[in-house]
Every structure is written in structure tokens, then in C-alpha cells.
Design an enzyme around this catalytic site. Structure first.
Site, short mmCIF file in Angstrom:
data_model
loop_
_atom_site.label_atom_id
_atom_site.label_comp_id
_atom_site.label_asym_id
_atom_site.label_seq_id
_atom_site.Cartn_x
_atom_site.Cartn_y
_atom_site.Cartn_z
N HIS A 54 0.83 -1.21 0.00
CA HIS A 54 0.00 0.00 0.00
C HIS A 54 0.86 1.26 0.00
O HIS A 54 0.53 2.25 -0.65
CB HIS A 54 -0.91 -0.02 1.23
CG HIS A 54 -2.00 1.00 1.21
ND1 HIS A 54 -3.08 0.89 0.36
CD2 HIS A 54 -2.17 2.14 1.91
CE1 HIS A 54 -3.87 1.94 0.56
NE2 HIS A 54 -3.35 2.71 1.48
N LYS A 96 -6.53 13.70 -7.85
CA LYS A 96 -6.01 12.40 -7.48
C LYS A 96 -7.19 11.51 -7.10
O LYS A 96 -8.21 12.00 -6.62
CB LYS A 96 -5.08 12.57 -6.27
CG LYS A 96 -4.65 11.31 -5.54
CD LYS A 96 -3.22 10.90 -5.91
CE LYS A 96 -2.67 9.80 -5.05
NZ LYS A 96 -1.91 10.29 -3.92
N SER A 99 -8.16 4.51 -3.36
CA SER A 99 -9.12 3.48 -2.96
C SER A 99 -9.25 3.43 -1.45
O SER A 99 -8.31 3.74 -0.74
CB SER A 99 -8.61 2.13 -3.44
OG SER A 99 -7.35 1.87 -2.84
N HIS A 100 -10.43 3.03 -0.99
CA HIS A 100 -10.61 2.70 0.43
C HIS A 100 -11.45 1.42 0.48
O HIS A 100 -12.48 1.36 1.14
CB HIS A 100 -11.26 3.86 1.18
CG HIS A 100 -10.48 4.26 2.40
ND1 HIS A 100 -11.04 4.44 3.63
CD2 HIS A 100 -9.16 4.46 2.58
CE1 HIS A 100 -10.10 4.76 4.51
NE2 HIS A 100 -8.95 4.78 3.89
N ASN A 101 -10.96 0.40 -0.23
CA ASN A 101 -11.75 -0.82 -0.43
C ASN A 101 -11.87 -1.69 0.81
O ASN A 101 -12.96 -2.06 1.22
CB ASN A 101 -11.14 -1.65 -1.56
CG ASN A 101 -11.01 -0.86 -2.85
OD1 ASN A 101 -11.78 0.07 -3.08
ND2 ASN A 101 -10.06 -1.20 -3.68
N GLN A 245 -10.62 3.75 10.37
CA GLN A 245 -10.59 5.04 11.07
C GLN A 245 -11.97 5.69 11.07
O GLN A 245 -12.84 5.31 10.30
CB GLN A 245 -9.62 5.99 10.36
CG GLN A 245 -8.31 5.36 9.97
CD GLN A 245 -8.39 4.65 8.63
OE1 GLN A 245 -9.41 4.08 8.27
NE2 GLN A 245 -7.30 4.66 7.91
N ASP A 273 -0.10 15.35 4.13
CA ASP A 273 -1.20 14.70 4.83
C ASP A 273 -0.66 13.49 5.59
O ASP A 273 0.21 12.80 5.09
CB ASP A 273 -2.21 14.27 3.74
CG ASP A 273 -3.16 13.19 4.20
OD1 ASP A 273 -3.61 13.25 5.34
OD2 ASP A 273 -3.45 12.28 3.40
N GLU A 317 -3.63 5.75 12.16
CA GLU A 317 -4.10 6.44 10.96
C GLU A 317 -5.31 7.31 11.32
O GLU A 317 -6.24 7.44 10.53
CB GLU A 317 -4.43 5.44 9.85
CG GLU A 317 -3.16 4.77 9.33
CD GLU A 317 -3.38 3.82 8.15
OE1 GLU A 317 -4.49 3.80 7.59
OE2 GLU A 317 -2.42 3.11 7.80
N SER A 318 -5.28 7.89 12.52
CA SER A 318 -6.34 8.84 12.88
C SER A 318 -6.43 9.89 11.79
O SER A 318 -5.42 10.28 11.20
CB SER A 318 -6.01 9.50 14.22
OG SER A 318 -6.02 8.55 15.26
N ASP A 500 -5.24 7.29 -11.75
CA ASP A 500 -5.78 5.94 -11.86
C ASP A 500 -5.85 5.28 -10.50
O ASP A 500 -5.13 5.65 -9.58
CB ASP A 500 -4.90 5.09 -12.78
CG ASP A 500 -3.51 4.95 -12.19
OD1 ASP A 500 -3.31 4.03 -11.39
OD2 ASP A 500 -2.64 5.77 -12.51
#
Length: 739
Positions: A54, A96, A99-101, A245, A273, A317-318, A500
């Protein structure tokens, strides 16, 4: 409380604790070699998360290098928070997609909401004001109660976050196929605007400069989220809910305003970020990109839970947090600025010259690792690749035209397929008008947002027909880019560039890696031909449930420039008497089509073919005709073929219909999914000028009968359909399935 004792370096090695964190034996040996000693628990955590697929793209980097990433308008390609493209007048567009699958499969509301929040931060960390959101979603079949739940919650999560933060969600796509049942895909895209001089980078320059933490406090949510995203979902994934999160859109709204004000100060050196891998990735990447080091004092991290260890703080990952570097001596200005917005800004470290990331906690050094080793030196794997077994079989199939008894019934059935049906149920939950810059709202080929203070607009779309890519990854990859560009052109825009989101199964399986390689080959070729470079993106692997992979889904997010808002064109018919034209030839291509899936319950055979030279020529002709003011409406012919495209253009209009005549075998003429086709309407007085400019065939005209009638070449009626009835079927399909 996490006061359990952390394992010592020897235990980590002997008990292979690193393997539970996602490192292989070989990778752990590399870490040992880099450090010249065994890593402690915190250091092992830093490497495990930064070397995950990732964060490091270790399995996909060799393939991603094939993408064209430069062009005369490209100001920032891959490698920063988001890509940037020049749109003239000292302005640029920043965009941009990510994904947040995996989080969405487990906790769909928060998974989708934080996906939106994260992509917004990537855009404003570049210095841009976010102006629009889009998304690309994939689910199983809506007949399943679990899928209904995921679909409703994901849409609610996207709406909940986007609406609160005040950025319009203007477009996207939703497709339904059985392969996504256990592993939905949630891809979020953000588009922002910036003036050239405001562009900021995530780099930690200047030894002695101050490292500050701004935004929300740190909790235990999302620890190891990046690692979780780099493994397959299984029954035990439910136990990993803590890795999802929780987002706070109001906090993010304040963070945007504070950061955009901060960017105007010359005190700011760099900003990034805290996304995947939180503090670890932001600090290591900012140091590495600048060729510097960073020292951080973790006691100063704002914490919302007690007793947090360095390991937990670094890997949390707050949401709604940024890391910034400011000129030494200017810290108080930053504190005052953030305080005005009710946000924390604390000094927690400094930039050093020796390229090391050093962490201190309670007076002790708890980690000392070269920043480059984390950010740049992850191992790169050239995975074995093997043509999927089904591919040769599909290629050799003799394709037969599906048997259709009743054309009208078939058209109505297609309009009610969830992938084709109206997505109004989805976008009605989104505020797509907030900021009042939306010129073309959801439901047409692409959304268009005004560039404030100019006569220009930005056209934007997300596209990917995963079925074609499954049947033929290379051809399908070309089609994904071409269709996105076609949608931009139909809206009056000149395609600029793409971002993409490569969603695939487990890359350790050679047949999956083959899908990745081939689809990237196809996309790269189309990007070169259509001159739309790739300016950033995201890779999401391991999208499998119980060993079954999703269809290969490399989603394309494209932005185009509408040079003058008077060129904006939409898909619905405009007035009776206009002439209807079809551009492009129709062949009996049904592989991967909506008709094939509907009749057979599965897809097989060859995908539609595409000739990129022809595609480019047609797009250029259509765009020139639109810019010359010759076009009334334009619609790309996609799922469901010409019958669906013509019906959609009528459904979007009020009281209009069309009478058309289509040549060739009826089923193909109506429902085949050949590429590079458009349905265009033109005022009668522009007939000659249009036909001179564009190779097109006039097939009929727009009527005020509120009916679509399609004849064959012998003038026999193939179908007559009432537009109100079609609209009702098309709009009612998804709400009806959700009941």
C-alpha cells in the site's frame, strides 16, 4: 491500556513477530542489514508499514513505470500528494483518486467517509482548494441483503462526509457484478484549483527548521491500516474493525481553511497529509524527498487516548492530521493561525542534516532509522506473470449474436439493470450544488465545474468497464481510458490527464499479475495516443474474498478543460426537429456486454475491439464540432449499446422522443457495445457544416411525440417505447431493488 511489554529485538526475530506485521524473512534480513543490528519493536513497525504494498508499491512499481507521466501541461506528476496540470492564466488543476476498499468492506460508512476525507487532504496539501468530488463504486448483486447494506452505507458515508465539508460530489459511476460481493470497491477522487505560485510540496528542507503537527489528536484507530490493505479479506477480517478510522468532516473543513491560509505564509516550507501509515509515512517521505533527516519528540503528539506507545503513535491512521515544516522562529504565527480555527498546532521536532529519522519518547531514543530506507528502499519484486487460463479459451470462442425475441422488452430490461439504471438514488444524497460552481450536474457523460473568475470549466469523469478488462486486460485497459476521454469530449472538454486507481486481486498469483501488466500496457498505449498522461494514482491489491478475486478494475479518473463554458454540451435531446447522427460503426460485439450478462448470467468471449487511431480522430472531430457551435447534444455509446444511448438522451429531455433507422442485424444494431461511437444531435440549419466537419451518419430526428421509435433498414419497426414509461423503469430500478 497498552502497557503490555513489547517484545525485545531477539524475540522479534526468533518468534518471527515481524511476519505477523507483514514482513517476509528476506525483508527482515534486509532491515537487519540496513540497521547493522536487530530492529526494536517500533522500528519493525515502521518498516512493516512503509514496506507494505500500500505504501511502497513493491509489487507494482515495475509495471507503473510503463505509464507516460509527462506532458507540456504537467506541472507535477506522480510522487506528491496529488498531480497538477496547467490550465492557462496562471491557474492549474490538482487531482487524485484513491481506494478505500478494505475498510469499506468491513465498516462501510466510515470506510467510505474516511476515503473521501483522505483524498481531500491529498489535494489541499498541495496548496489547492478542493472544488469537486467524484467516486467509482463496485458492489455485488443488489439481490443480496449484505450487498444492499454495503451499498446503502457506502453511499451514506460518502454523502455524510462530502456534504458536511461543503465540497460538491458531482459525478461518478456504480457497477454491480457478483465478483464484488465480498469485496466492494470504493474509489474516491478529488479535484482542486490552484494558482501556480501557491503550489506546495511535501518536503522537509532546511536543517534546524521546525516540524509541527497540526489538526486532530492521535488515537488508536487505523493502526496498521496500510498493512491491512495489503492482504486478502477473510472471515477473520471482521476482527480487524479497529483498523478502520473514524472521520470528522467538520474538523477537516477547518483544517482546509487553516491550511489554505497557511500556504499564503512564507513561513511554510513543506506540508503533507498523514494518510496511510500516519506519522511514519509523512515524516519519512518528507525527509527523504528533501534529502534530509527528521527528529521527533513523541511526548508532544496530541493524544486522545492514554498510555499510547511510540509504536501506536507512529502507526495510527487517525484522520484530519497534517505534518508541516516551518521556518525556525516562526512557530508562534502558526500556532496563532490554527488556534483561530480551534485547531492544535504543536512543535514536535526538527529537520536534521544526517538523513536519519530519530524518535524520542520519555527522554529515550526509541527509533533510529535512515529515512531513505523507509521511503525509497523497499524491495522491488518482479512477480511471475502467466496468461490467465480462461483468456485463450475466450479468444478462441466463436461469438454468436444473442437471441432476442422482443426488442422492446429487452430494452426495458436493460434500462432496469442496476449498472445501466439511473443512479439518482445515489447522487440525490449528495450535495452537488454547494459552492454553486457546478455547471453540469450528475447524470450526463461528465460533470462540469466552473473555474471561478473565468469563462472556463473543468469536465471530469470516472470510468472503467471491468468486464471488458477481465475478458481482455490489454484491450479493456485501452477502452477504459478512451471511454473517459469520450465522456469529456461529449461534455465539450479537451482531455488533459488521468489519475488511476488500480484495483486487482492478489499479485502473488501469476494470473492476477498478468492482468495487472496487460491492463497497464493497454492504458499506457491509450494515454500516449490520446495525450492524457498519468499524473498520480493508487494501487489496491489483494481485493479477494475466500480466494476469489474481483474483476481487474483499473479505474480511470480524467479531467478535461472546457475552454469556454458556452461549449458545455450534455447528453439529452434539446428540441424537436434536430437531426440525430451516429458516429462510428456497429459490429456484432457482445462479449462482456450488459445484454450478454443479462441473458446468460455470466460474461465470456472477446471484449469489444478498439482502434485508438480511429478513436482519437473521432474525438477530435466531435470536439471541434462542439467548439464550432454545431452540436446540440452529445452522448457516448456505452453499456447497452445504441438503443440505451438514444433512450437515455430522450429520458433526460422533457417530452421529446426520436425516430431513427438503424442498418444491419437488429440485435447488434440495438444492443452491441462497439467502441468509439457517439449519438449526436444537430440543428437542421447546421446539417451541411456538421457533415463537412464530422464523419457521421444521419439516422433520424428528434420528435415531440415523447416516444422513441427505431426502424430497421427495411423501415420495419423494431421497437416503439414511451419515454415516460422508460424513464419510470430506468429511475425506479435501484430503489425497487433496495426495498
Amino acid at each position: 491500556m497498552s502497557l503490555m511489554l513489547e517484545p525485545n529485538p531477539t524475540q522479534i526475530k526468533e518468534e518471527r513477530i515481524y511476519a505477523e506485521m507483514g514482513l517476509t524473512d528476506e525483508e527482515f534480513a534486509m532491515v537487519e542489514k540496513i540497521l547493522g543490528r536487530l530492529p526494536n519493536y517500533t522500528e519493525t513497525g515502521l518498516f512493516s508499514v512503509m514496506w507494505s504494498e500500500h505504501c511502497s508499491y513493491k509489487n507494482s512499481k515495475p509495471v507503473l513505470r510503463k505509464f507516460p507521466t509527462t506532458g507540456e501541461r504537467v506541472l507535477q506528476g506522480p510522487g506528491e500528494g496529488a498531480g497538477i496540470v496547467d490550465i492557462g492564466d496562471n491557474q492549474a488543476v490538482v487531482f487524485k483518486m484513491e481506494s478505500h476498499n478494505h475498510p469499506s468492506a468491513i465498516e462501510p460508512y466510515q470506510g467510505a467517509a474516511t476515503g473521501v476525507g483522505g483524498i481531500i487532504r491529498d489535494v489541499f496539501s498541495m496548496g489547492a482548494r478542493p472544488v469537486a468530488l467524484l467516486n467509482s463504486l463496485r458492489f455485488g448483486e443488489l439481490q443480496s441483503p449484505r450487498v444492499k447494506y454495503l451499498f446503502e452505507e457506502v453511499v451514506a458515508g460518502i454523502a455524510g462526509y462530502g456534504n458536511c465539508i461543503g465540497i460538491p460530489t458531482v459525478g461518478g459511476e456504480v457497477q454491480f457484478d457478483p465478483c464484488y460481493e465480498g469485496n466492494p470497491l470504493v474509489n474516491a477522487m478529488c479535484v482542486g484549483l490552484i494558482n501556480h505560485e501557491d503550489i506546495k510540496k511535501g518536503q522537509a528542507h532546511g536543517a534546524g527548521n521546525t516540524v509541527m503537527y497540526v489538526g486532530a489528536s492521535t488515537g488508536r484507530d487505523g493502526i496498521h491500516g496500510a498493512t491491512f490493505a495489503s492482504e486478502e479479506l477473510s472471515e477473520s477480517s471482521e476482527a480487524k474493525r479497529p483498523a478502520v478510522q473514524v472521520g470528522d468532516p467538520f474538523m477537516e473543513k477547518l483544517l482546509i481553511e487553516a491550511c489554505l491560509e497557511l500556504i499564503q505564509l512564507d513561513a511554510l516550507v513543506g506540508i503533507q497529509d498523514m494518510g496511510a501509515a500516519g506519522l511514519t509515512s509523512s515524516s519519512a517521505e518528507m525527509a527523504s524527498k528533501a534529502g534530509m533527516g527528521i527528529e521527533m519528540y513523541l511526548d508532544d503528539v496530541p493524544q486522545r487516548e492514554t498510555g499510547m506507545t511510540p509504536y501506536e503513535m507512529m502507526l495510527s491512521e487517525s484522520q484530519e492530521r497534517m505534518l508541516i515544516v516551518v521556518k525556525k522562529g516562526r512557530e508562534q504565527e502558526i500556532v496563532d493561525l490554527f488556534e483561530k480555527y480551534g485547531l492544535a498546532a504543536v512543535t514536535m521536532g526538527k529537520v536534521t542534516e544526517d538523513k536519519m529519522l530519530r524518535l524520542f519518547h520519555k527522554g529515550e531514543m526509541v527509533a533510529e532509522v535512515p529515512a531513505d530506507a523507509l521511503a525509497e528502499e523497499a524491495p522491488i519484486y518482479h512477480k511471475p506473470s502467466k496468461e490467465a487460463a480462461y483468456f485463450a479459451e475466450f479468444q478462441q470462442m466463436k461469438m454468436e449474436t444473442p437471441k432476442v425475441e422482443n426488442y422492446k422488452e429487452t430494452l426495458f430490461a436493460l434500462l432496469q439493470q442496476p449498472t445501466i439504471a439511473s443512479k439518482e438514488w445515489v447522487y440525490d444524497q449528495y450535495d452537488y450544488q454547494v459552492r454553486t460552481s457546478t455547471v453540469v450536474t450528475p447524470g450526463s457523460d461528465a460533470a462540469v465545474v466552473r473555474v471561478r473568475g473565468t469563462e472556463k470549466g473543468l469536465a471530469m469523469t470516472t470510468d472503467c468497464n471491468s468486464r471488458y478488462i477481465y475478458l481482455d486486460p490489454e484491450v479493456g485497459g485501452k477502452i477504459a481510458v478512451a471511454e473517459a476521454a469520450r465522456n469529456i469530449v461529449c461534455s465539450g472538454g479537451e482531455p488533459l490527464a488521468i489519475t488511476d486507481c488500480l484495483n486487482f486481486g492478489n499479485p502473488e498469483k501469476p494470473e492476477i499479475f498478468w492482468q495487472i501488466e496487460k491492463s497497464v500496457d493497454g492504458m499506457s498505449e491509450a494515454c500516449r495516443m490520446l495525450q492524457t498522461p498519468v499524473i498520480g494514482g493508487n494501487v489496491s491489491m489483494y481485493n479477494e474474498r475466500s480466494g476469489e478475486a474481483v474483476y481487474p478494475t483499473p479505474t480511470v479518473g480524467m479531467v478535461g478543460l472546457v475552454h469556454d463554458l458556452k461549449h458545455v454540451t450534455t447528453q439529452e435531446f434539446k428540441q424537436a426537429g434536430d437531426l440525430v447522427y451516429v458516429i462510428g460503426e456497429t459490429k456484432a460485439e457482445f462479449g462482456g456486454s450488459e445484454l450478454q450478462k443479462m441473458l446468460h448470467g455470466k460474461i465470456f468471449g472477446q471484449s469489444p475491439s478498439i482502434d485508438l487511431d480511429v478513436e482519437l480522430k473521432r474525438q477530435k472531430q466531435v470536439l471541434a464540432a462542439i467548439q464550432a457551435g454545431l452540436v446540440q447534444s452529445a452522448h457516448d455509446v456505452a453499456e447497452g449499446g445504441l438503443a440505451v444511448a438514444i433512450s437515455e438522451s430522450a429520458i433526460g429531455a422533457n417530452g421529446l422522443g426520436a425516430t431513427v433507422k438503424l442498418d444491419g442485424e437488429a440485435t447488434a444494431a440495438l444492443f452491441a457495445e462497439s467502441q468509439s461511437r457517439f449519438v449526436i444531435t444537430v440543428k437542421r440549419e447546421n446539417k451541411e457544416a456538421f457533415e463537412k466537419a464530422v464523419e457521421a451518419i444521419q439516422v433520424g430526428e428528434v420528435t415531440n411525440t415523447n416516444e422513441v421509435t427505431i426502424h430497421n433498414e427495411k423501415n420495419e419497426v423494431l421497437l416503439t417505447a414511451n419515454v415516460d414509461e422508460m424513464r419510470k423503469a430506468w429511475k425506479g430500478a435501484i430503489p425497487c431493488l433496495l426495498k
